[in-house]
Write a protein that holds these residues in place. Sequence first.
Motif, PDB file in Angstrom:
ATOM      1  N   ASP A   2       0.694  -0.971   0.169  1.00  0.00           N
ATOM      2  CA  ASP A   2       0.018  -0.130  -0.028  1.00  0.00           C
ATOM      3  C   ASP A   2       0.788   1.266   0.196  1.00  0.00           C
ATOM      4  OD1 ASP A   2      -2.193  -1.356  -0.102  1.00  0.00           O
ATOM      5  OD2 ASP A   2      -3.016  -1.008   1.880  1.00  0.00           O
ATOM      6  N   GLU A   3       1.831   1.048   0.725  1.00  0.00           N
ATOM      7  CA  GLU A   3       2.788   2.299   0.709  1.00  0.00           C
ATOM      8  C   GLU A   3       3.494   2.644  -0.638  1.00  0.00           C
ATOM      9  OE1 GLU A   3       6.749   2.885   3.313  1.00  0.00           O
ATOM     10  OE2 GLU A   3       5.306   2.029   4.377  1.00  0.00           O
ATOM     11  N   ARG A   4       3.816   1.612  -1.116  1.00  0.00           N
ATOM     12  CA  ARG A   4       4.360   1.557  -2.501  1.00  0.00           C
ATOM     13  C   ARG A   4       3.410   2.370  -3.639  1.00  0.00           C
ATOM     14  NH1 ARG A   4       6.741  -3.088  -5.585  1.00  0.00           N
ATOM     15  NH2 ARG A   4       6.794  -2.265  -7.791  1.00  0.00           N
ATOM     16  N   ASN A   5       2.186   1.805  -3.463  1.00  0.00           N
ATOM     17  CA  ASN A   5       1.199   2.293  -4.453  1.00  0.00           C
ATOM     18  C   ASN A   5       0.786   3.811  -4.102  1.00  0.00           C
ATOM     19  OD1 ASN A   5       0.767  -0.048  -5.628  1.00  0.00           O
ATOM     20  ND2 ASN A   5      -1.222  -0.467  -4.620  1.00  0.00           N
ATOM     21  N   GLY A   6       0.919   4.087  -3.099  1.00  0.00           N
ATOM     22  CA  GLY A   6       0.528   5.689  -2.365  1.00  0.00           C
ATOM     23  C   GLY A   6       1.684   6.419  -2.970  1.00  0.00           C
ATOM     24  N   PHE A   7       2.751   5.921  -2.898  1.00  0.00           N
ATOM     25  CA  PHE A   7       4.350   6.655  -3.352  1.00  0.00           C
ATOM     26  C   PHE A   7       4.072   7.022  -4.867  1.00  0.00           C
ATOM     27  CE2 PHE A   7       8.503   6.627  -5.223  1.00  0.00           C
ATOM     28  CZ  PHE A   7       8.772   7.787  -4.680  1.00  0.00           C
ATOM     29  N   LEU A   8       3.538   5.977  -5.575  1.00  0.00           N
ATOM     30  CA  LEU A   8       3.550   5.923  -6.975  1.00  0.00           C
ATOM     31  C   LEU A   8       2.280   6.974  -7.482  1.00  0.00           C
ATOM     32  CD1 LEU A   8       4.313   2.428  -8.389  1.00  0.00           C
ATOM     33  CD2 LEU A   8       5.508   4.406  -8.765  1.00  0.00           C
ATOM     34  N   LYS A   9       1.463   6.940  -6.666  1.00  0.00           N
ATOM     35  CA  LYS A   9       0.130   7.938  -6.942  1.00  0.00           C
ATOM     36  C   LYS A   9       0.568   9.265  -6.784  1.00  0.00           C
ATOM     37  CE  LYS A   9      -4.504   8.289  -5.685  1.00  0.00           C
ATOM     38  NZ  LYS A   9      -5.458   8.154  -4.377  1.00  0.00           N
ATOM     39  N   ASN A  10       1.017   9.352  -5.763  1.00  0.00           N
ATOM     40  CA  ASN A  10       1.980  10.823  -5.314  1.00  0.00           C
ATOM     41  C   ASN A  10       2.677  11.249  -6.326  1.00  0.00           C
ATOM     42  OD1 ASN A  10       0.209  11.066  -3.317  1.00  0.00           O
ATOM     43  ND2 ASN A  10       1.989  10.595  -1.688  1.00  0.00           N
ATOM     44  N   MET A  11       3.498  10.392  -6.916  1.00  0.00           N
ATOM     45  CA  MET A  11       4.536  10.872  -7.972  1.00  0.00           C
ATOM     46  C   MET A  11       3.837  11.217  -9.080  1.00  0.00           C
ATOM     47  SD  MET A  11       8.003   8.818  -8.424  1.00  0.00           S
ATOM     48  CE  MET A  11       8.031   8.417  -9.950  1.00  0.00           C
ATOM     49  N   VAL A  12       2.772  10.323  -9.546  1.00  0.00           N
ATOM     50  CA  VAL A  12       2.240  10.694 -10.818  1.00  0.00           C
ATOM     51  C   VAL A  12       1.449  12.027 -10.836  1.00  0.00           C
ATOM     52  CG1 VAL A  12       0.117   9.928 -12.280  1.00  0.00           C
ATOM     53  CG2 VAL A  12       2.035   8.170 -11.561  1.00  0.00           C
ATOM     54  N   GLN A  13       0.663  12.238  -9.700  1.00  0.00           N
ATOM     55  CA  GLN A  13       0.062  13.432  -9.485  1.00  0.00           C
ATOM     56  C   GLN A  13       0.959  14.689  -9.601  1.00  0.00           C
ATOM     57  OE1 GLN A  13      -2.125  12.953  -5.766  1.00  0.00           O
ATOM     58  NE2 GLN A  13      -3.951  12.252  -6.836  1.00  0.00           N
ATOM     59  N   GLY A  14       1.979  14.517  -8.697  1.00  0.00           N
ATOM     60  CA  GLY A  14       2.943  15.564  -8.692  1.00  0.00           C
ATOM     61  C   GLY A  14       3.421  15.937 -10.114  1.00  0.00           C
ATOM     62  N   THR A  15       4.014  14.991 -10.752  1.00  0.00           N
ATOM     63  CA  THR A  15       4.397  15.180 -12.183  1.00  0.00           C
ATOM     64  C   THR A  15       3.373  15.882 -13.079  1.00  0.00           C
ATOM     65  OG1 THR A  15       5.720  13.014 -11.755  1.00  0.00           O
ATOM     66  CG2 THR A  15       5.701  14.154 -13.933  1.00  0.00           C
ATOM     67  N   THR A  16       2.199  15.184 -13.023  1.00  0.00           N
ATOM     68  CA  THR A  16       1.116  15.848 -13.968  1.00  0.00           C
ATOM     69  C   THR A  16       0.969  17.450 -13.333  1.00  0.00           C
ATOM     70  OG1 THR A  16      -0.057  13.896 -13.684  1.00  0.00           O
ATOM     71  CG2 THR A  16      -1.234  15.407 -14.514  1.00  0.00           C
ATOM     72  N   GLY A  17       0.966  17.588 -12.232  1.00  0.00           N
ATOM     73  CA  GLY A  17       0.794  18.957 -11.703  1.00  0.00           C
ATOM     74  C   GLY A  17       1.653  19.847 -12.249  1.00  0.00           C
ATOM     75  N   LEU A  18       2.928  19.309 -12.330  1.00  0.00           N
ATOM     76  CA  LEU A  18       4.002  20.139 -12.543  1.00  0.00           C
ATOM     77  C   LEU A  18       3.945  20.381 -14.111  1.00  0.00           C
ATOM     78  CD1 LEU A  18       6.416  21.011 -11.119  1.00  0.00           C
ATOM     79  CD2 LEU A  18       7.788  19.036 -11.896  1.00  0.00           C
ATOM     80  N   MET A  19       3.560  19.558 -14.988  1.00  0.00           N
ATOM     81  CA  MET A  19       3.558  19.465 -16.248  1.00  0.00           C
ATOM     82  C   MET A  19       2.553  20.217 -16.898  1.00  0.00           C
ATOM     83  SD  MET A  19       6.328  18.013 -17.027  1.00  0.00           S
ATOM     84  CE  MET A  19       6.329  17.999 -18.841  1.00  0.00           C
ATOM     85  N   GLU A  20       1.320  20.497 -15.974  1.00  0.00           N
ATOM     86  CA  GLU A  20       0.217  21.035 -16.584  1.00  0.00           C
ATOM     87  C   GLU A  20       0.591  22.501 -17.325  1.00  0.00           C
ATOM     88  OE1 GLU A  20      -4.591  21.265 -15.284  1.00  0.00           O
ATOM     89  OE2 GLU A  20      -3.064  20.256 -14.091  1.00  0.00           O
ATOM     90  N   PRO A  21       0.994  23.350 -16.399  1.00  0.00           N
ATOM     91  CA  PRO A  21       1.220  24.517 -16.788  1.00  0.00           C
ATOM     92  C   PRO A  21       2.193  24.824 -18.076  1.00  0.00           C
ATOM     93  CG  PRO A  21       2.035  24.455 -14.395  1.00  0.00           C
ATOM     94  CD  PRO A  21       1.874  23.069 -14.889  1.00  0.00           C
ATOM     95  N   PHE A  22       3.113  23.853 -18.059  1.00  0.00           N
ATOM     96  CA  PHE A  22       4.133  23.789 -19.488  1.00  0.00           C
ATOM     97  C   PHE A  22       3.064  23.397 -20.749  1.00  0.00           C
ATOM     98  CE2 PHE A  22       7.206  23.020 -16.100  1.00  0.00           C
ATOM     99  CZ  PHE A  22       8.104  24.037 -16.608  1.00  0.00           C
ATOM    100  N   TRP A  23       2.059  22.677 -20.313  1.00  0.00           N
ATOM    101  CA  TRP A  23       1.256  22.173 -21.524  1.00  0.00           C
ATOM    102  C   TRP A  23       0.388  23.244 -21.924  1.00  0.00           C
ATOM    103  CZ3 TRP A  23       0.201  19.320 -25.390  1.00  0.00           C
ATOM    104  CH2 TRP A  23      -1.170  19.026 -25.710  1.00  0.00           C
ATOM    105  N   VAL A  24      -0.235  24.068 -20.995  1.00  0.00           N
ATOM    106  CA  VAL A  24      -0.839  25.459 -21.254  1.00  0.00           C
ATOM    107  C   VAL A  24      -0.063  26.350 -21.938  1.00  0.00           C
ATOM    108  CG1 VAL A  24      -2.194  27.339 -20.256  1.00  0.00           C
ATOM    109  CG2 VAL A  24      -2.430  25.156 -19.433  1.00  0.00           C
ATOM    110  N   THR A  25       1.170  26.371 -21.759  1.00  0.00           N
ATOM    111  CA  THR A  25       1.893  27.529 -22.459  1.00  0.00           C
ATOM    112  C   THR A  25       2.067  26.927 -23.824  1.00  0.00           C
ATOM    113  OG1 THR A  25       3.029  27.977 -20.261  1.00  0.00           O
ATOM    114  CG2 THR A  25       4.027  28.652 -22.156  1.00  0.00           C
ATOM    115  N   LEU A  26       2.608  25.503 -23.926  1.00  0.00           N
ATOM    116  CA  LEU A  26       2.666  24.921 -25.345  1.00  0.00           C
ATOM    117  C   LEU A  26       1.570  25.244 -26.296  1.00  0.00           C
ATOM    118  CD1 LEU A  26       5.178  23.423 -26.214  1.00  0.00           C
ATOM    119  CD2 LEU A  26       3.912  21.542 -25.963  1.00  0.00           C
TER     120      LEU A  26
END
Length: 184
Positions: A2-26
């Motif tokens: 469960d701990e591993r899954n939570g870490f992966l989920k957080n990582m995906v969410q964090g990366t998506t959040g980080l990329m979103e502004p770049f996508w809007v700019t693009l």
Amino acid sequence: MDERNGFLKNMVQGTTGLMEPFWVTLKHLFRKPITEQYPEYKRELPPRARGRIVLTRSPDKEERCVACQLCSAACPVSCISMQSAVRQDGRRYAEWFRINFGRCIFCGLCEEACPTLAIQLTPDFEMSEDDPLKLIYEKHQLLVDHGGKDPDYDFYKHAGVAVGREPGTHDNEHPAANPKTNFP
Ligand code: SF4
Ligand code: SF4
């Protein structure tokens, strides 16, 4: 697990959040710009847009303004002033007429109040000055040689008291009423 899954989920969410502004700019990089490059490009404004004020003339090229002061009284910021005078033939006119465009809020109330259609707002808005005193326009700067929005209107033929003419003798005017005929 469960701990591993939570870490992966957080990582995906964090990366998506980080990329979103770049996508809007693009996305916006390849869109047609909606801004207009002023002053290189000047959009045509509707004829009734409220900008610089002018004093118009009637079809016979006479000044329409009869210096009745109604525009001045209607102006909410008191930026119109004038001095009335009377011609040899009895017609009134403005000896001087002044508008302080530094105070004018282009509300159009002066135009609505004017019985002779003399004062009119135009779509011209390019009046910027580096000296506020240059925004005070005198009569010779306001007076134009045309009739503006209603070039055929002549106050003296429709509603005004034409010099030397009796009441009831103007164009489309009913004969003058005699109040004595209403007496019982
Ligand atoms: S547009 Fe409004 S503020 Fe400007 S002169 Fe006319 S009445 Fe006054
Ligand atoms: S511009 Fe019109 S309202 Fe103003 S003084 Fe002249 S006639 Fe009267």
